[in-house]
Scaffold this active site. Structure first.
Site, mmCIF file in Angstrom:
data_model
loop_
_atom_site.group_PDB
_atom_site.id
_atom_site.type_symbol
_atom_site.label_atom_id
_atom_site.label_comp_id
_atom_site.label_asym_id
_atom_site.label_seq_id
_atom_site.Cartn_x
_atom_site.Cartn_y
_atom_site.Cartn_z
ATOM 1 N N GLU A 1 -11.371 -8.566 3.778
ATOM 2 C CA GLU A 1 -10.692 -9.533 4.644
ATOM 3 C C GLU A 1 -9.364 -9.965 4.028
ATOM 4 O O GLU A 1 -9.299 -10.253 2.843
ATOM 5 C CB GLU A 1 -11.608 -10.753 4.859
ATOM 6 C CG GLU A 1 -11.041 -11.762 5.821
ATOM 7 C CD GLU A 1 -10.540 -11.115 7.106
ATOM 8 O OE1 GLU A 1 -11.373 -10.555 7.842
ATOM 9 O OE2 GLU A 1 -9.329 -11.150 7.375
ATOM 10 N N LEU B 1 -7.342 -12.438 5.691
ATOM 11 C CA LEU B 1 -6.873 -13.683 6.313
ATOM 12 C C LEU B 1 -6.434 -14.683 5.249
ATOM 13 O O LEU B 1 -6.887 -14.622 4.105
ATOM 14 C CB LEU B 1 -7.962 -14.305 7.196
ATOM 15 C CG LEU B 1 -9.261 -14.828 6.567
ATOM 16 C CD1 LEU B 1 -9.095 -16.166 5.874
ATOM 17 C CD2 LEU B 1 -10.338 -14.934 7.624
ATOM 18 N N GLU C 1 -6.235 -18.790 4.448
ATOM 19 C CA GLU C 1 -6.710 -20.092 4.924
ATOM 20 C C GLU C 1 -5.535 -20.857 5.501
ATOM 21 O O GLU C 1 -4.421 -20.788 4.995
ATOM 22 C CB GLU C 1 -7.354 -20.870 3.776
ATOM 23 C CG GLU C 1 -8.717 -20.310 3.427
ATOM 24 C CD GLU C 1 -9.349 -21.012 2.236
ATOM 25 O OE1 GLU C 1 -9.060 -22.192 2.010
ATOM 26 O OE2 GLU C 1 -10.117 -20.348 1.521
ATOM 27 N N CYS D 1 -8.353 -17.138 -3.657
ATOM 28 C CA CYS D 1 -8.239 -15.672 -3.706
ATOM 29 C C CYS D 1 -7.349 -15.131 -4.830
ATOM 30 O O CYS D 1 -7.821 -14.379 -5.671
ATOM 31 C CB CYS D 1 -7.763 -15.157 -2.364
ATOM 32 S SG CYS D 1 -9.043 -15.309 -1.116
ATOM 33 N N LYS E 1 -8.547 -15.752 -8.496
ATOM 34 C CA LYS E 1 -9.850 -15.087 -8.700
ATOM 35 C C LYS E 1 -9.698 -13.566 -8.655
ATOM 36 O O LYS E 1 -10.226 -12.858 -9.512
ATOM 37 C CB LYS E 1 -10.796 -15.582 -7.594
ATOM 38 C CG LYS E 1 -12.054 -14.766 -7.400
ATOM 39 C CD LYS E 1 -13.010 -15.446 -6.445
ATOM 40 C CE LYS E 1 -12.846 -15.054 -4.989
ATOM 41 N NZ LYS E 1 -13.218 -13.705 -4.644
HETATM 42 N N1 LIG Z 1 -11.464 -17.915 1.619
HETATM 43 C C1 LIG Z 1 -10.535 -16.991 1.841
HETATM 44 O O1 LIG Z 1 -9.401 -17.277 2.188
HETATM 45 C C2 LIG Z 1 -10.895 -15.540 1.690
HETATM 46 C C3 LIG Z 1 -10.002 -14.565 2.187
HETATM 47 C C4 LIG Z 1 -10.348 -13.230 2.062
HETATM 48 C C5 LIG Z 1 -11.514 -12.860 1.413
HETATM 49 N N2 LIG Z 1 -12.344 -13.827 0.909
HETATM 50 C C6 LIG Z 1 -13.591 -13.392 0.279
HETATM 51 O O2 LIG Z 1 -14.631 -13.530 1.240
HETATM 52 C C7 LIG Z 1 -15.850 -13.939 0.596
HETATM 53 C C8 LIG Z 1 -16.349 -15.242 1.208
HETATM 54 O O3 LIG Z 1 -15.401 -16.242 0.917
HETATM 55 P P1 LIG Z 1 -15.479 -17.689 1.608
HETATM 56 O O4 LIG Z 1 -14.244 -18.391 1.186
HETATM 57 O O5 LIG Z 1 -15.795 -17.532 3.045
HETATM 58 O O6 LIG Z 1 -16.744 -18.306 0.858
HETATM 59 P P2 LIG Z 1 -17.499 -19.661 1.218
HETATM 60 O O7 LIG Z 1 -18.045 -20.145 -0.065
HETATM 61 O O8 LIG Z 1 -16.643 -20.534 2.049
HETATM 62 O O9 LIG Z 1 -18.707 -19.173 2.155
HETATM 63 C C9 LIG Z 1 -19.745 -18.354 1.715
HETATM 64 C C10 LIG Z 1 -20.984 -18.682 2.550
HETATM 65 O O10 LIG Z 1 -22.016 -17.737 2.267
HETATM 66 C C11 LIG Z 1 -23.249 -18.414 2.399
HETATM 67 N N3 LIG Z 1 -24.310 -17.593 1.784
HETATM 68 C C12 LIG Z 1 -24.669 -17.490 0.495
HETATM 69 N N4 LIG Z 1 -25.688 -16.607 0.389
HETATM 70 C C13 LIG Z 1 -25.955 -16.154 1.624
HETATM 71 C C14 LIG Z 1 -26.886 -15.216 2.148
HETATM 72 N N5 LIG Z 1 -27.750 -14.557 1.384
HETATM 73 N N6 LIG Z 1 -26.880 -14.985 3.464
HETATM 74 C C15 LIG Z 1 -26.026 -15.625 4.284
HETATM 75 N N7 LIG Z 1 -25.113 -16.511 3.842
HETATM 76 C C16 LIG Z 1 -25.090 -16.773 2.525
HETATM 77 C C17 LIG Z 1 -22.995 -19.744 1.736
HETATM 78 O O11 LIG Z 1 -23.956 -20.708 2.127
HETATM 79 C C18 LIG Z 1 -21.589 -20.066 2.254
HETATM 80 O O12 LIG Z 1 -21.645 -20.811 3.446
HETATM 81 C C19 LIG Z 1 -15.519 -14.028 -0.886
HETATM 82 O O13 LIG Z 1 -15.827 -12.806 -1.500
HETATM 83 C C20 LIG Z 1 -14.017 -14.244 -0.897
HETATM 84 O O14 LIG Z 1 -13.422 -13.768 -2.082
HETATM 85 C C21 LIG Z 1 -12.059 -15.138 1.058
#
Ligand SMILES: NC(=O)c1ccc[n+]([C@@H]2O[C@H](COP(=O)([O-])OP(=O)(O)OC[C@H]3O[C@@H](n4cnc5c(N)ncnc54)[C@H](O)[C@@H]3O)[C@@H](O)[C@H]2O)c1
Length: 467
Positions: free
Chosen positions: A155, A157, A159, A266, A269
């Site tokens: 992804e 995107l 925030e 992001c 990390k």
């Molecule tokens: N936040 C960003 O801007 C962004 C952008 C691109 C990629 N990412 C990547 O995407 C991933 C998610 O990031 P995020 O910011 O959405 O994280 P987040 O912490 O906001 O959300 C993660 C969610 O996963 C849930 N979860 C944990 N274990 C689970 C399971 N077994 N089944 C279902 N749900 C479960 C948690 O309860 C939580 O709500 C990460 O690897 C991050 O690096 C994030």
């Protein structure tokens, strides 16, 4: 229309679900009841506030509520999806390695509960090879003989603009080594976006593309930050240099803003994660290591500018911070440079007055800084703190509300110091502020106030460049 289950109701999972629900049938699964209930309340109109702050997201969810199902029950989540997207957290450990326990747990849950053939795509940012591990976990735990394929769909995107980024992506990167599954994924995304933006590839390349993209963006910022320090030292203006190079179409305009550093969930990390991954694989990735080092130095450089203005003594000072989220329009404080500055100031005896345009950012600051209780005041209004004998104002993120501050309010400050951590004030305003008696500091634009020390430069050139 395809049936899709999304694992994880976070910053990626919820906007992705909302976006996919324009044309597909989506189930969001998260074991966190509070989050699922919160989305439910947004769908039925009980509340407008989601657990994550994202412009346009509550509206988009409500618009497509017919296509959205929410659950904390894994069996219900896996009733009949054709596609499963994993978007759970991959938080870093102390060495920067992405923790894969949530991804692996999701894989185990899929194996134990899958009831039909499915394609599983990992959206979480993971070390290359993770899809093969997920494939292994599912294959060795699957109860019955369903056909499945695992791929990657990182992804990109950002925030604060997630809804728009998902609606109009530059490209959609995805990878799967199974040609039939890759064809189906292409069909899935074509349905949403047409073929023009699609970028299919091998699984491992797709996983690495995510790290490569974030590393090059972070490197652009660190590059500009190192130039900014040179600008301050010789009297050049980083904004002018930015303009000069941004017009070169080979370089491009974006991610060239010098500032007190990049933050968020992001860039810090992902750069650390890929540097560590390279090290473990015997590939040093020196450029990315320098990017990280510069980012750590630049915040110190900025904080030291503030401290130096008070002759090293910040005790008893009152300093306001406008913008505490790692960027404008987000409640996310992960690795926020503004938070780092606030803590630096409070550690040195300053009282911090914190304002952000996003209420959630203020709430999160309060929750995450309990150890500093009594050393900061949360302000719900941008100018409320100006009755407090302020000794300085730090601009902590790039929200447009901070670009044209009200002069009449600023003048109430006890000491007229402005620290522009995101370099957002323009030259004309900086000159006006200087005329009004303000001390303005930024990263790479101090020359607007100080000018160039021509004699020093001439002397330096004569001494060092005449052999
Ligand atoms: N936040 C960003 O801007 C962004 C952008 C691109 C990629 N990412 C990547 O995407 C991933 C998610 O990031 P995020 O910011 O959405 O994280 P987040 O912490 O906001 O959300 C993660 C969610 O996963 C849930 N979860 C944990 N274990 C689970 C399971 N077994 N089944 C279902 N749900 C479960 C948690 O309860 C939580 O709500 C990460 O690897 C991050 O690096 C994030």
């Amino acid at each position: 229309m395809s049936k899709v289950t999304i694992f994880g109701a976070g910053y990626v999972g919820v906007p992705t679900a909302a976006h996919f629900s324009r044309t597909h049938q989506i189930t969001i699964y998260d074991p966190d009841e509070q989050k699922i209930n919160n989305i439910r309340e947004v769908l039925d109109g009980t509340t407008h506030e989601l657990h994550i702050h994202e412009k346009g997201l509550p509206e988009l969810l409500r618009e497509n509520r017919e296509n959205l199902k929410l659950t904390t029950d894994i069996k219900e989540a896996l009733e009949d999806p054709e596609f499963i997207f994993i978007s759970v957290g991959t938080p870093p450990n102390a060495r920067g390695r992405a923790n894969l326990k949530y991804v692996c747990k999701a894989a185990e849950q899929i194996a134990a509960n899958l009831k039909n053939d499915a394609i599983i795509l990992n959206k979480s940012t993971v070390p290359p090879g993770t899809a093969y591990m997920v494939q292994d976990i599912i294959a060795s735990n699957l109860k019955t003989d369903f056909k499945f394929a695992v791929g990657s769909c990182p992804e990109f995107l950002a925030e604060g603009s997630a809804v728009e980024d998902l609606r109009t992506p530059d490209r959609i990167v995805y990878g799967c080594d199974d040609p039939e599954a890759l064809r189906k994924i292409t069909e899935f995304f074509s349905y949403l976006h047409g073929k023009a933006t699609l970028c299919p590839m091998s699984t491992i390349s797709s996983e690495l593309t995510k790290y490569a993209a974030n590393s090059i963006l972070a490197t652009k910022i660190s590059f500009m930050n190192s130039m900014a320090v040179l600008c301050d030292s010789i009297g050049a203006n980083i904004r002018e240099i930015q303009e000069g190079i941004a017009r070169d179409s080979r370089i491009g305009r974006k991610f060239l803003n010098a500032s007190m550093g990049y933050g968020g969930s992001c860039f810090p990390k992902d750069t650390r994660a890929i540097a560590e991954y390279g090290r473990l694989n015997g590939v040093p990735l020196s450029l990315i290591k320098s990017t990280i080092a510069i980012n750590e130095e630049i915040i110190e450089y900025f904080a030291n500018k503030i401290q130096d203005d008070f002759n090293g003594d910040l005790k008893g000072k009152n300093i306001a911070i406008w913008g505490i989220g790692f960027k404008a329009r987000t409640d996310d404080l992960r690795e926020s440079k503004a938070v780092e500055v606030a803590r630096f100031l409070m550690d040195h005896g300053t009282h911090a007055f914190i304002f952000d345009t996003v209420k959630g950012a203020l709430t999160n600051f309060e929750i995450e800084n309990q150890q500093y209780k009594g050393k900061f005041t949360i302000c719900q209004d941008q100018y409320q703190m100006f009755d407090q004998d302020l000794d300085g104002l730090v601009i902590g993120n790039e929200h447009e509300k901070f670009r044209n501050p009200k002069m009449s309010q600023l003048k109430k400050m006890r000491a007229l110091n402005i620290y522009d951590g995101k370099n957002i004030l323009n030259n004309q305003l900086i000159r006006q502020l200087t005329q009004e008696g303000f001390n303005y500091k930024s990263v790479g634009k101090d020359t607007v106030v100080n000018g160039v020390d021509k004699d020093r430069l001439v002397h330096f050139l004569r001494e060092k460049y005449m052999d």
